[in-house]
Design a protein around this motif. Structure first.
Motif, PDB file in Angstrom:
ATOM      1  N   LYS A   1      41.108 -26.008   7.011  1.00 46.65           N
ATOM      2  CA  LYS A   1      42.411 -26.169   7.673  1.00 46.65           C
ATOM      3  C   LYS A   1      42.332 -25.768   9.135  1.00 46.65           C
ATOM      4  CE  LYS A   1      45.496 -25.907   3.803  1.00 46.65           C
ATOM      5  NZ  LYS A   1      46.156 -25.113   2.836  1.00 46.65           N
ATOM      6  N   LEU A   2      41.598 -24.702   9.411  1.00 50.40           N
ATOM      7  CA  LEU A   2      41.453 -24.240  10.793  1.00 50.40           C
ATOM      8  C   LEU A   2      40.679 -25.279  11.619  1.00 50.40           C
ATOM      9  CD1 LEU A   2      41.988 -22.079  12.877  1.00 50.40           C
ATOM     10  CD2 LEU A   2      40.103 -20.751  11.921  1.00 50.40           C
ATOM     11  N   LEU A   3      39.629 -25.835  11.057  1.00 46.74           N
ATOM     12  CA  LEU A   3      38.882 -26.896  11.745  1.00 46.74           C
ATOM     13  C   LEU A   3      39.759 -28.122  11.994  1.00 46.74           C
ATOM     14  CD1 LEU A   3      35.440 -26.666   9.981  1.00 46.74           C
ATOM     15  CD2 LEU A   3      35.784 -26.673  12.448  1.00 46.74           C
ATOM     16  N   GLN A   4      40.537 -28.519  10.995  1.00 49.90           N
ATOM     17  CA  GLN A   4      41.429 -29.663  11.159  1.00 49.90           C
ATOM     18  C   GLN A   4      42.458 -29.393  12.258  1.00 49.90           C
ATOM     19  OE1 GLN A   4      42.546 -29.830   6.991  1.00 49.90           O
ATOM     20  NE2 GLN A   4      41.343 -31.706   6.685  1.00 49.90           N
ATOM     21  N   PHE A   5      42.946 -28.160  12.315  1.00 52.82           N
ATOM     22  CA  PHE A   5      43.882 -27.777  13.366  1.00 52.82           C
ATOM     23  C   PHE A   5      43.221 -27.912  14.736  1.00 52.82           C
ATOM     24  CE2 PHE A   5      45.206 -24.547  16.378  1.00 52.82           C
ATOM     25  CZ  PHE A   5      46.554 -24.850  16.532  1.00 52.82           C
ATOM     26  N   LEU A   6      41.985 -27.408  14.877  1.00 47.78           N
ATOM     27  CA  LEU A   6      41.271 -27.481  16.156  1.00 47.78           C
ATOM     28  C   LEU A   6      41.016 -28.937  16.559  1.00 47.78           C
ATOM     29  CD1 LEU A   6      38.717 -24.555  15.719  1.00 47.78           C
ATOM     30  CD2 LEU A   6      40.804 -24.552  17.106  1.00 47.78           C
ATOM     31  N   ILE A   7      40.647 -29.760  15.596  1.00 46.49           N
ATOM     32  CA  ILE A   7      40.434 -31.189  15.881  1.00 46.49           C
ATOM     33  C   ILE A   7      41.732 -31.811  16.389  1.00 46.49           C
ATOM     34  CG2 ILE A   7      39.941 -33.438  14.830  1.00 46.49           C
ATOM     35  CD1 ILE A   7      37.945 -31.858  12.948  1.00 46.49           C
ATOM     36  N   ASP A   8      42.836 -31.513  15.726  1.00 42.89           N
ATOM     37  CA  ASP A   8      44.124 -32.056  16.152  1.00 42.89           C
ATOM     38  C   ASP A   8      44.502 -31.541  17.540  1.00 42.89           C
ATOM     39  OD1 ASP A   8      46.632 -33.535  15.617  1.00 42.89           O
ATOM     40  OD2 ASP A   8      47.522 -31.528  15.687  1.00 42.89           O
ATOM     41  N   GLU A   9      44.333 -30.256  17.752  1.00 47.49           N
ATOM     42  CA  GLU A   9      44.739 -29.611  19.009  1.00 47.49           C
ATOM     43  C   GLU A   9      43.903 -30.088  20.198  1.00 47.49           C
ATOM     44  OE1 GLU A   9      47.347 -27.156  21.028  1.00 47.49           O
ATOM     45  OE2 GLU A   9      47.420 -27.638  18.904  1.00 47.49           O
ATOM     46  N   TYR A  10      42.589 -30.187  20.015  1.00 44.79           N
ATOM     47  CA  TYR A  10      41.701 -30.498  21.133  1.00 44.79           C
ATOM     48  C   TYR A  10      41.348 -31.985  21.219  1.00 44.79           C
ATOM     49  CZ  TYR A  10      41.351 -25.547  21.954  1.00 44.79           C
ATOM     50  OH  TYR A  10      41.663 -24.246  22.255  1.00 44.79           O
ATOM     51  N   VAL A  11      40.897 -32.568  20.118  1.00 43.78           N
ATOM     52  CA  VAL A  11      40.435 -33.958  20.149  1.00 43.78           C
ATOM     53  C   VAL A  11      41.631 -34.921  20.207  1.00 43.78           C
ATOM     54  CG1 VAL A  11      39.055 -35.724  18.973  1.00 43.78           C
ATOM     55  CG2 VAL A  11      38.319 -33.333  18.918  1.00 43.78           C
ATOM     56  N   CYS A  12      42.596 -34.716  19.325  1.00 43.29           N
ATOM     57  CA  CYS A  12      43.729 -35.650  19.257  1.00 43.29           C
ATOM     58  C   CYS A  12      44.712 -35.448  20.417  1.00 43.29           C
ATOM     59  CB  CYS A  12      44.455 -35.502  17.927  1.00 43.29           C
ATOM     60  SG  CYS A  12      43.424 -35.896  16.491  1.00 43.29           S
ATOM     61  N   LYS A  13      45.141 -34.210  20.643  1.00 36.31           N
ATOM     62  CA  LYS A  13      46.166 -33.961  21.665  1.00 36.31           C
ATOM     63  C   LYS A  13      45.604 -33.908  23.082  1.00 36.31           C
ATOM     64  CE  LYS A  13      49.306 -31.553  18.550  1.00 36.31           C
ATOM     65  NZ  LYS A  13      49.799 -30.233  18.127  1.00 36.31           N
ATOM     66  N   LYS A  14      44.509 -33.165  23.262  1.00 32.11           N
ATOM     67  CA  LYS A  14      43.945 -32.998  24.617  1.00 32.11           C
ATOM     68  C   LYS A  14      42.889 -34.048  24.942  1.00 32.11           C
ATOM     69  CE  LYS A  14      44.877 -28.066  24.633  1.00 32.11           C
ATOM     70  NZ  LYS A  14      44.346 -26.714  24.664  1.00 32.11           N
ATOM     71  N   GLN A  15      42.472 -34.792  23.932  1.00 34.56           N
ATOM     72  CA  GLN A  15      41.476 -35.863  24.071  1.00 34.56           C
ATOM     73  C   GLN A  15      40.167 -35.373  24.706  1.00 34.56           C
ATOM     74  OE1 GLN A  15      43.577 -39.155  25.897  1.00 34.56           O
ATOM     75  NE2 GLN A  15      44.558 -39.629  23.954  1.00 34.56           N
ATOM     76  N   VAL A  16      39.679 -34.251  24.173  1.00 38.95           N
ATOM     77  CA  VAL A  16      38.386 -33.720  24.604  1.00 38.95           C
ATOM     78  C   VAL A  16      37.439 -33.701  23.404  1.00 38.95           C
ATOM     79  CG1 VAL A  16      39.358 -32.337  26.480  1.00 38.95           C
ATOM     80  CG2 VAL A  16      39.073 -31.292  24.235  1.00 38.95           C
ATOM     81  N   THR A  17      36.164 -33.618  23.685  1.00 37.35           N
ATOM     82  CA  THR A  17      35.134 -33.535  22.652  1.00 37.35           C
ATOM     83  C   THR A  17      34.992 -32.087  22.200  1.00 37.35           C
ATOM     84  OG1 THR A  17      33.948 -35.411  23.588  1.00 37.35           O
ATOM     85  CG2 THR A  17      32.661 -33.902  22.221  1.00 37.35           C
ATOM     86  N   ILE A  18      34.816 -31.894  20.905  1.00 38.87           N
ATOM     87  CA  ILE A  18      34.517 -30.569  20.348  1.00 38.87           C
ATOM     88  C   ILE A  18      33.068 -30.588  19.881  1.00 38.87           C
ATOM     89  CG2 ILE A  18      34.910 -28.964  18.450  1.00 38.87           C
ATOM     90  CD1 ILE A  18      37.792 -29.709  18.390  1.00 38.87           C
ATOM     91  N   GLY A  19      32.349 -29.506  20.161  1.00 43.53           N
ATOM     92  CA  GLY A  19      30.986 -29.346  19.686  1.00 43.53           C
ATOM     93  C   GLY A  19      30.837 -28.043  18.928  1.00 43.53           C
ATOM     94  N   LEU A  20      29.818 -27.970  18.102  1.00 43.34           N
ATOM     95  CA  LEU A  20      29.482 -26.738  17.391  1.00 43.34           C
ATOM     96  C   LEU A  20      28.030 -26.805  16.974  1.00 43.34           C
ATOM     97  CD1 LEU A  20      29.357 -27.646  14.181  1.00 43.34           C
ATOM     98  CD2 LEU A  20      31.807 -27.374  14.323  1.00 43.34           C
ATOM     99  N   LEU A  21      27.499 -25.670  16.579  1.00 40.27           N
ATOM    100  CA  LEU A  21      26.150 -25.611  16.026  1.00 40.27           C
ATOM    101  C   LEU A  21      26.245 -25.229  14.560  1.00 40.27           C
ATOM    102  CD1 LEU A  21      24.075 -23.717  18.761  1.00 40.27           C
ATOM    103  CD2 LEU A  21      24.454 -26.166  18.500  1.00 40.27           C
ATOM    104  N   VAL A  22      25.397 -25.823  13.748  1.00 41.88           N
ATOM    105  CA  VAL A  22      25.314 -25.449  12.342  1.00 41.88           C
ATOM    106  C   VAL A  22      23.867 -25.083  12.038  1.00 41.88           C
ATOM    107  CG1 VAL A  22      25.016 -27.836  11.520  1.00 41.88           C
ATOM    108  CG2 VAL A  22      25.925 -26.100   9.967  1.00 41.88           C
ATOM    109  N   ASP A  23      23.720 -23.978  11.326  1.00 39.31           N
ATOM    110  CA  ASP A  23      22.403 -23.483  10.933  1.00 39.31           C
ATOM    111  C   ASP A  23      21.756 -24.480   9.977  1.00 39.31           C
ATOM    112  OD1 ASP A  23      20.269 -21.987   9.701  1.00 39.31           O
ATOM    113  OD2 ASP A  23      21.293 -20.146  10.285  1.00 39.31           O
TER     114      ASP A  23
END
Length: 193
Positions: free
Chosen positions: A133-155
């Protein structure tokens, strides 16, 4: 975002203790490498100190918290990757002062993306969809609303997390090394809704 006794909000300085605790759940091993010792007490002291300060990558200014029944149960740390070097300065100074260690890790992010540094969830709430849910919120907040790319690293040793990110729309960009660990760099550029 608010729903049935749960709210996601920007963090405040008074949340620093809880934020530091959940950040340590997500990045304990890496913090030990940064400070050169395996002391949870010293590591949490460093992180809480940094979270409570402004203008650094771990600052409360760059965090979102999830409250459930008025208790913080999860945290996400996200910042503009183009500001990495400026945001790291305070971290490097604090590590030098507290541990006499140089702080110069590999670049985990880059210009052109907002970087999710870590997501930490209270152990009692892990596996219950709160991180999703937190990831979905961040995607909505940054990618959908602000139209920016989100990145992360996964082990590379965490295929379950990688599957989750891919299912949410992240794509593999390539390999990265952070604090000597092999990771994969993932990004999400478009809103799926």
């Amino acid at each position: 975002m608010e729903s049935k006794n749960m709210m996601i909000r920007k963090a405040k300085v008074e949340d620093s203790g809880a934020i530091a605790t959940y950040m340590m759940l997500a990045m304990e091993d890496i913090v030990y490498k940064f400070i050169g010792e395996n002391s949870f007490e010293k590591a949490i002291q460093l992180i809480e100190n940094l979270v409570s300060k402004e203008a650094n990558q771990y600052s409360y200014e760059n965090c979102w918290v999830v409250e459930k029944n008025k208790q913080i149960v999860a945290v996400a740390n996200i910042y503009d990757g183009g500001n990495l070097y400026d945001l790291r300065k305070t971290v490097a100074d604090q590590i030098k002062m507290m541990f006499n260690m140089e702080f110069n890790p590999e670049d985990e992010t880059q210009n052109g993306e907002y970087y999710i540094d870590c997501i930490g969830v209270h152990p009692d709430w892990q596996g219950k969809g709160l991180g999703t849910k937190l990831l979905q919120f961040l995607i909505d907040e940054y990618v959908c609303k602000k139209q920016v790319t989100i990145g992360l690293l996964v082990d590379n040793d965490n295929p379950k997390a990688k599957r989750l990110y891919l299912n949410l729309g992240f794509e593999i960009i390539g390999p990265k090394i952070l604090a000597g660990k092999k990771m994969e760099h993932l990004q999400i550029k478009r809103c799926s809704s």
